[in-house]
Scaffold this active site. Structure first.
Site, PDB file in Angstrom:
ATOM      1  N   CYS A 232       0.882  -1.185   0.000  1.00 33.05           N
ATOM      2  CA  CYS A 232       0.000   0.000   0.000  1.00 33.05           C
ATOM      3  C   CYS A 232       0.907   1.219   0.000  1.00 33.05           C
ATOM      4  O   CYS A 232       0.873   2.045   0.906  1.00 33.05           O
ATOM      5  CB  CYS A 232      -0.915   0.005   1.217  1.00 33.05           C
ATOM      6  SG  CYS A 232      -1.833  -1.534   1.499  1.00 33.05           S
ATOM      7  N   ALA A 233       1.733   1.332  -1.030  1.00 32.30           N
ATOM      8  CA  ALA A 233       2.900   2.212  -0.995  1.00 32.30           C
ATOM      9  C   ALA A 233       2.578   3.689  -1.112  1.00 32.30           C
ATOM     10  O   ALA A 233       3.349   4.529  -0.660  1.00 32.30           O
ATOM     11  CB  ALA A 233       3.876   1.810  -2.097  1.00 32.30           C
ATOM     12  N   GLY A 236       5.233   6.590  -1.697  1.00 32.34           N
ATOM     13  CA  GLY A 236       6.531   5.984  -1.449  1.00 32.34           C
ATOM     14  C   GLY A 236       7.312   6.436  -0.240  1.00 32.34           C
ATOM     15  O   GLY A 236       8.512   6.150  -0.139  1.00 32.34           O
ATOM     16  N   GLY A 237       6.681   7.100   0.724  1.00 37.05           N
ATOM     17  CA  GLY A 237       7.417   7.570   1.888  1.00 37.05           C
ATOM     18  C   GLY A 237       8.143   6.462   2.635  1.00 37.05           C
ATOM     19  O   GLY A 237       9.341   6.565   2.916  1.00 37.05           O
ATOM     20  N   LYS A 238       7.420   5.391   2.936  1.00 37.24           N
ATOM     21  CA  LYS A 238       8.036   4.281   3.670  1.00 37.24           C
ATOM     22  C   LYS A 238       8.871   3.400   2.746  1.00 37.24           C
ATOM     23  O   LYS A 238       9.855   2.792   3.178  1.00 37.24           O
ATOM     24  CB  LYS A 238       6.957   3.477   4.397  1.00 37.24           C
ATOM     25  CG  LYS A 238       6.256   4.297   5.469  1.00 37.24           C
ATOM     26  CD  LYS A 238       5.180   3.498   6.185  1.00 37.24           C
ATOM     27  CE  LYS A 238       4.462   4.371   7.214  1.00 37.24           C
ATOM     28  NZ  LYS A 238       3.679   5.469   6.579  1.00 37.24           N
ATOM     29  N   ASP A 256       0.433  -0.001  -5.595  1.00 37.00           N
ATOM     30  CA  ASP A 256      -0.646   0.912  -5.231  1.00 37.00           C
ATOM     31  C   ASP A 256      -1.739   0.833  -6.288  1.00 37.00           C
ATOM     32  O   ASP A 256      -1.509   0.356  -7.398  1.00 37.00           O
ATOM     33  CB  ASP A 256      -0.153   2.354  -5.085  1.00 37.00           C
ATOM     34  CG  ASP A 256      -1.091   3.180  -4.207  1.00 37.00           C
ATOM     35  OD1 ASP A 256      -0.967   3.110  -2.970  1.00 37.00           O
ATOM     36  OD2 ASP A 256      -1.966   3.857  -4.760  1.00 37.00           O
ATOM     37  N   ASP A 301       0.774  -1.034   5.006  1.00 39.50           N
ATOM     38  CA  ASP A 301       0.462   0.265   5.606  1.00 39.50           C
ATOM     39  C   ASP A 301      -0.927   0.644   5.097  1.00 39.50           C
ATOM     40  O   ASP A 301      -1.079   1.428   4.175  1.00 39.50           O
ATOM     41  CB  ASP A 301       1.521   1.289   5.185  1.00 39.50           C
ATOM     42  CG  ASP A 301       1.336   2.638   5.856  1.00 39.50           C
ATOM     43  OD1 ASP A 301       0.698   2.691   6.927  1.00 39.50           O
ATOM     44  OD2 ASP A 301       1.805   3.644   5.297  1.00 39.50           O
ATOM     45  N   CYS A 354      -2.009   4.704  10.726  1.00 43.22           N
ATOM     46  CA  CYS A 354      -1.780   5.955  11.461  1.00 43.22           C
ATOM     47  C   CYS A 354      -3.068   6.320  12.204  1.00 43.22           C
ATOM     48  O   CYS A 354      -3.478   7.470  12.247  1.00 43.22           O
ATOM     49  CB  CYS A 354      -1.322   7.082  10.541  1.00 43.22           C
ATOM     50  SG  CYS A 354      -2.406   7.431   9.151  1.00 43.22           S
TER      51      CYS A 354
END
Length: 407
Positions: A232-233, A236-238, A256, A301, A354
């Site tokens: 669940c990119a 692309g932060g993680k 994604d 995520d 989150c």
């Protein structure tokens, strides 16, 4: 404090766009701040800070001003802005625009309303009820923390530099930072500044990423040469953090459902010096099925309510609904059930959100484990804003056993 009418009108325009036109606060401010090249850093900070603060306390401000059901015309917008300044203890100038601000009435109303949690911290009734139902007395601490201004945190990109060198390089430009305890790649900005114009950012030496968010990639316990799927990119932060940890060794596949997010991830990856990344658009179940039993590490995520990051996105609490949260819980359950098959026997996955709601976190994991005996919980972590000072996050590391356990 000296007010400038053009700055107040900018705040009013932002508030109108956010609440009447239902636009996202960050996009509204980005557009407004670009509209006047003559505004300096202090002017821009005034507009952004007052807009975000008013969004955070919107219900309280309207109630104190006795304008809960009134239209947001220019007169009422100035009254609401003036009310907020009075609540902050700022003396208002004797302007015609503030003629309807009755300071004694403001203080009187606030004294009554501040005893109600949903008013004091400006929460919709349904959200306040849900938070207390799930978290009990802990909700009192969380709503206070979630109304604070979010700090700006950087993640050092180990593919390009190290923490000491980045601290020194930024300091030479007057950008002061300090390390975050318990988060090895994180630096917190001491004073808000525009970081995106720095050469260090353009060269990919850092990304802006909250300290809590930075814990997720580390939680995967990546080993050299791992094949890693970020399912669940998003943008692309993680993924970029995972690449930094791997030092471009092994392989990363980012998935994604939206191509524009993957395009943004590739753009960011080029800047960050990432060379072991492949992106794939999720085009139905066939994309996922092709990856079954292939990943040593899997990051889920998942979409969530975002309640843990309300301090960063304060307008979210006015856009959220119980209907949306129920819908996203269904998506979470479907993702962990279907995407978990991507993991090899012996592999590890992290389910992360989150959110601070147990119904999106521990309860989802518990439900999954009950129906999937081939998976076991290794460790879970709850990061609460009231305790960390950063965003709220949940992460659970789950291992797939080498052999299926039978009852």
């Amino acid at each position: 404090m000296k007010f400038h009418l053009n700055l107040l009108r900018a705040v009013n325009r932002a508030i109108y766009a956010i609440f009447e036109e239902e636009k996202y606060a960050d996009k509204v401010l980005e557009k407004i701040l670009r509209s006047n090249n003559l505004w300096g850093a202090r002017d821009r900070a005034f507009i952004a800070e007052n807009t975000y603060d008013m969004v955070r306390y919107w219900r309280l401000i309207r109630a104190v001003a006795e304008l809960e059901t009134h239209e947001l015309n220019e007169t009422n917008l100035f009254t609401l802005f003036g009310t907020w300044q009075v609540l902050k203890g700022v003396a208002l100038p004797k302007w015609e625009e503030f003629k309807n601000v009755d300071e004694k009435r403001v203080h009187h109303n606030y004294k009554i309303l501040k005893t109600q949690r949903k008013m004091a911290y400006s929460l919709p009734d349904w959200l306040d009820d849900l938070g207390y139902e799930e978290l009990g007395k802990q909700w009192n601490k969380e709503v206070e923390a979630l109304n604070e201004t979010a700090p700006v945190v950087l993640r050092v990109n180990a593919l390009k530099t190290n923490k000491a060198d980045l601290v020194k390089s930024l300091a030479e430009k007057g950008i002061l930072t300090e390390p975050v305890q318990g988060c090895k790649d994180a630096l917190i900005l001491k004073q808000r500044q525009n970081l995106f114009i720095t050469q260090e950012f353009k060269d990919g030496m850092f990304e802006v990423q909250d300290a809590s968010s930075q814990l997720v990639a580390e939680f995967l316990k990546i080993e050299p040469g791992n094949r890693i799927v970020d399912a669940c990119a998003g943008a692309g932060g993680k993924t970029l953090h995972i690449a930094s940890i791997t030092q471009n060794k092994g392989r990363i596949i980012s998935l994604d459902t939206e191509q524009w997010k993957l395009d943004e991830a590739k753009k960011r990856a080029r800047r960050a010096g990432v060379s072991n990344l492949e992106t794939r658009l999720i085009e139905g179940n066939k994309t996922i099925k092709k990856l079954y039993d292939t990943a040593d590490r899997l990051l889920l995520d998942v979409p969530c309510s975002g309640l843990g990051v309300i301090k960063r996105n304060p307008d979210a609490k006015w856009k959220l609904s119980m209907e949306f949260i129920n819908k996203v819980k269904g998506q979470q359950e479907a993702i962990i059930n279907d995407y978990s098959k991507i993991l090899k026997p012996g592999g590890k996955m992290v389910y992360a959100t989150c959110s601070i709601l147990p119904s999106e976190n521990q309860k989802q994991v518990e439900r999954f484990l009950k129906t999937h005996p081939e998976f076991v919980l290794e460790e879970e972590r709850v990061v609460l804003p009231s305790e960390s000072g950063f965003d709220g996050f949940y992460m659970a590391r789950i291992a797939r056993l080498e052999k299926t356990v039978t009852a």
